[in-house]
Design an enzyme around this catalytic site. Structure first.
Site, PDB file in Angstrom:
ATOM      1  CE  LYS A 171       7.379  -7.514 -17.078  1.00 35.59           C
ATOM      2  NZ  LYS A 171       7.892  -8.503 -16.291  1.00 35.59           N
ATOM      3  CE  LYS A 227       8.073  -1.256 -10.337  1.00 35.25           C
ATOM      4  NZ  LYS A 227       8.260  -1.949 -11.622  1.00 35.25           N
ATOM      5  CB  CYS A 284      -0.899   0.009   1.230  1.00 36.21           C
ATOM      6  SG  CYS A 284      -1.883  -1.496   1.430  1.00 36.21           S
ATOM      7  CG  HIS A 339      10.033 -34.113 -20.872  1.00 34.95           C
ATOM      8  ND1 HIS A 339      10.318 -35.441 -20.643  1.00 34.95           N
ATOM      9  CD2 HIS A 339      11.086 -33.611 -21.555  1.00 34.95           C
ATOM     10  CE1 HIS A 339      11.508 -35.725 -21.151  1.00 34.95           C
ATOM     11  NE2 HIS A 339      11.991 -34.635 -21.720  1.00 34.95           N
ATOM     12  NE  ARG A 380       4.257   1.775  -1.553  1.00 33.45           N
ATOM     13  CZ  ARG A 380       5.418   1.159  -1.328  1.00 33.45           C
ATOM     14  NH1 ARG A 380       6.451   1.420  -2.103  1.00 33.45           N
ATOM     15  NH2 ARG A 380       5.539   0.290  -0.355  1.00 33.45           N
ATOM     16  CD  GLU A 431       4.302  -9.032 -14.270  1.00 33.64           C
ATOM     17  OE1 GLU A 431       4.692  -8.873 -13.109  1.00 33.64           O
ATOM     18  OE2 GLU A 431       4.927  -8.602 -15.261  1.00 33.64           O
ATOM     19  CD  GLU A 447      10.593 -10.490 -17.133  1.00 36.62           C
ATOM     20  OE1 GLU A 447      10.192  -9.310 -17.098  1.00 36.62           O
ATOM     21  OE2 GLU A 447      10.499 -11.268 -16.152  1.00 36.62           O
ATOM     22  CG  ASN A 449       2.588  -1.068   3.107  1.00 38.05           C
ATOM     23  OD1 ASN A 449       1.955  -2.044   2.728  1.00 38.05           O
ATOM     24  ND2 ASN A 449       3.800  -0.787   2.664  1.00 38.05           N
ATOM     25  N   GLY A 450       1.224  -3.168   5.516  1.00 39.97           N
ATOM     26  CA  GLY A 450       1.795  -4.343   6.175  1.00 39.97           C
ATOM     27  C   GLY A 450       0.707  -5.317   6.583  1.00 39.97           C
ATOM     28  CD1 TRP A 508      -2.339  -4.864  -4.622  1.00 39.92           C
ATOM     29  CD2 TRP A 508      -1.840  -6.032  -2.790  1.00 39.92           C
ATOM     30  NE1 TRP A 508      -2.168  -6.172  -4.999  1.00 39.92           N
ATOM     31  CE2 TRP A 508      -1.865  -6.912  -3.891  1.00 39.92           C
ATOM     32  CE3 TRP A 508      -1.552  -6.546  -1.526  1.00 39.92           C
ATOM     33  CZ2 TRP A 508      -1.604  -8.276  -3.770  1.00 39.92           C
ATOM     34  CZ3 TRP A 508      -1.295  -7.898  -1.396  1.00 39.92           C
ATOM     35  CH2 TRP A 508      -1.324  -8.749  -2.511  1.00 39.92           C
TER      36      TRP A 508
END
Length: 611
Positions: free
Chosen positions: A488, A606, A2, A507, A27, A491, A484, A100-101, A74
């Site tokens: 992307k 983020k 957050c 496989h 955030r 996401e 990666e 935040n936490g 968040w």
């Protein structure tokens, strides 16, 4: 994850708080709220949705007052609705808390408070803090906050205001980043990161775990939770407001993709030693002289998400050149499995923000076991940077887009520099190292060449944006690029995508391939090129559509691939820096065509500062 911002000073707080929230929205963006000490009360406005929704709802009816706090959320505990939005109040409405936490013992504390007669309104863990402060208050706000926090298990970055002491703002930190902004003219800020305050000041104080700050118009002081005074240094933020604006681009992500020639150049600036085939890394030399690398019998790279993919590439680099066993560990697993470490272990943590909770816990575990800890981070003054024995800043500049792009390429370059540095005395690799240095110096211009193909990748995205599944394949140094590229895409576009080592396709994943399955194959010329060529044949034999990323001048794939994107040729260990750029652009354009919020993808934030 957050975002918190607080203000105390001569100006009206509400406009500054809303502006700070807007700069922290990456955030978290599930809900937002502000609380201002106003005429003997706390005026709180909060609602679910984006900060723009809150600003529109408030309109011209801003809370009046010069002390306040604000929060963009968040969600962890409780759905993103108005009741669960921050800031939270106590029963009397005299205390407001932004947090935040995660308070791990919130359930126990909630039951205790209810037994004492408190009525809690929300599902959040944060609300218990407001009630604990109310319960502990005895005519001293900071002592009440400290008393409340001494009962808490978990992580927090908090900002507190109260009608009982409206000329004071109290902040505290344990595991969640928090800083003070020191402005001119009796102006002070509290924020989760410098983005919220950079328009007003570059002078900041980074709080450490266990710190509590008391801020008034006359200044600030810091103590621990027992009231013992602490001395803190004022640091200077090197970047400016223009760095975190979009600069004419429609999204931060696209801006940051196009910044990569500069960000990669900045990562290398002043560090390349062409004649020696090495790198100058002052941040490592103090505690990790290259002459002592033989002391270490094992290197562990630990990271999360995109940084973990960079770490995988670093593992290949270090093993090839340093000839030391290297392992790449998810920090979230590493911290819990009692890893075997000692004073001959070198642990290198990689984090863009320098605040990733799992990575921070991993380095603390490593230090407790006697290992040497180095870090590769972007944010100067971040917790991981401060708690490492030594490290390397990547100097990529602020990265606002939630999906990391320029930080990834700068991390890979930084790992190449670390590899060169640690193998400085190795005569058997000196000639090859000089080739790497030369190739590094060419990367910024080569990235710029790839970016010129943006329109081509936008057109390609138009052919595939309605597909529901993608497969990404790579070998050797480009296997992590496949991971990666898939990350992307998922996401920011919400398309299911998986990355695999190309040989592993047989496989299991090969069962998924048909005419509706686009397969992105990273196939530059190199040692494993012929092997991956065979994998492409296998995909085509089953009707799959192939998008190939290969090196300039390779016409061999024309008969196999449905689409080909070429990138310049570089040293094999640096090829991922180039092959990933088309995958970033492809994911971006697919997401835009699908109408997705590229900079603020759903359910993501983020900096992951909670477990």
């Amino acid at each position: 994850m957050c975002g918190i911002v607080g203000y105390i000073g001569p100006s009206e707080a509400a406009p500054l708080l809303l502006e700070g929230l807007r700069r922290l929205e990456y955030r978290g963006y599930d809900s937002a709220g502000i609380s201002v000490c106003s005429n003997g009360a706390i005026d709180t406005r909060k609602m679910p949705g984006k900060i723009a929704d809150l600003t529109q709802a408030i309109g011209g009816d801003l809370p009046r007052g010069t002390t306040g706090i604000a929060h963009t959320r968040w969600a962890t505990h409780g759905a993103p609705n108005q009741i669960n939005a921050h800031p939270h109040h106590d029963c009397s409405g005299d205390f407001a808390v932004a947090h935040n936490g995660i308070i791990e013992n919130a359930g126990v504390l909630r039951r205790k408070l209810e037994e004492l007669g408190h009525t809690l309104q929300s599902e959040t863990d944060t609300e218990v803090l407001a009630h604990l402060i109310e319960e502990a208050y005895d005519d001293n706000l900071e002592e009440a906050v400290a008393a409340a926090l001494r009962q808490v298990d978990g992580t927090y970055g908090i900002a507190v205001v109260s009608t009982r002491d409206p000329e004071k703002l109290v902040a505290a930190r344990n595991g969640s980043p928090l800083l003070l902004g020191i402005g001119e003219g009796n102006t002070y800020f509290v924020a989760s990161d410098a983005a919220a305050v950079i328009e007003h000041t570059r002078d900041v104080v980074y709080l450490d775990d266990g710190d509590l700050a008391v801020v008034t118009r006359d200044g600030f002081r810091t103590v621990d939770l027992r009231g013992v005074p602490l001395t803190k240094e004022v640091s200077r933020v090197s970047w400016d407001l223009g760095t975190i604006e979009r600069g004419g681009f429609p999204h931060y992500m696209l801006k940051e993709i196009f910044e990569q020639p500069d960000s990669v150049r900045d990562t290398m600036r002043g560090r390349l030693l062409a004649e020696e085939g090495s790198a100058r890394l002052g941040g490592l030399s103090s505690c990790l002289p290259w002459q002592e690398i033989e002391h270490y019998n094992r290197i562990v790279l630990t990271a999360c998400g995109t940084s973990w993919h960079a770490a995988l590439i670093g593992e290949y680099m270090l093993e090839e050149f340093a000839r030391i066993p290297v392992e790449t560990e998810y920090a979230s697993e590493f911290r819990y499995r009692d890893p075997v470490l000692d004073d001959r272990s070198l642990v290198i943590a990689i984090s863009q923000s320098g605040e990733t909770a799992d990575t921070l816990a991993a380095i603390r575990e490593a230090r407790d076991k006697g290992a040497r800890v180095a870090s590769i981070v972007n944010v100067v003054g971040s917790t991981i940077a401060r708690e490492s024995d030594c490290g390397v800043y990547i100097h990529a500049g602020p990265e606002i887009g939630v999906a990391s792009t320029k930080a990834f390429t700068s991390q890979v370059v930084a790992l190449a520099l670390v590899t060169l540095y640690l193998t400085t005395g190795a005569e058997e690799t000196r000639d090859e190292a000089r080739k790497v240095v030369k190739a590094l110096s060419r990367l910024p211009d080569q990235i710029a060449q790839i970016l010129e193909r943006n329109d081509e990748l936008r057109a390609m995205a138009g052919l595939y944006h309605l597909n529901r599944n993608f497969l990404y394949l790579g070998r050797g140094y480009n296997f992590p690029v496949a991971l990666e590229g898939a990350l992307k895409l998922k996401e920011i576009s919400y398309i299911h995508a998986e990355g695999y080592p190309a040989a592993e396709m047989k496989h299991g994943p090969i069962a998924l391939i048909d005419e509706n399955m686009p397969v992105v194959v990273i196939a530059p010329r190199g040692r494993v090129y012929q092997k991956i060529l065979s994998n492409i044949e296998e995909v085509k034999a089953r009707g799959g559509r192939v998008i190939a990323i290969t090196t300039d001048g390779n016409g061999e794939l024309d008969r196999l691939a449905d689409h080909i994107v070429t990138v310049p040729t570089t040293h094999e260990m640096l090829q991922p820096v180039l092959t990933v750029i088309p995958l970033q652009l492809l994911a971006y354009h697919i997401a835009v065509l699908r109408g997705c919020n590229v900079d603020q993808p759903r359910n993501l934030a983020k900096s992951v500062t909670v477990e």
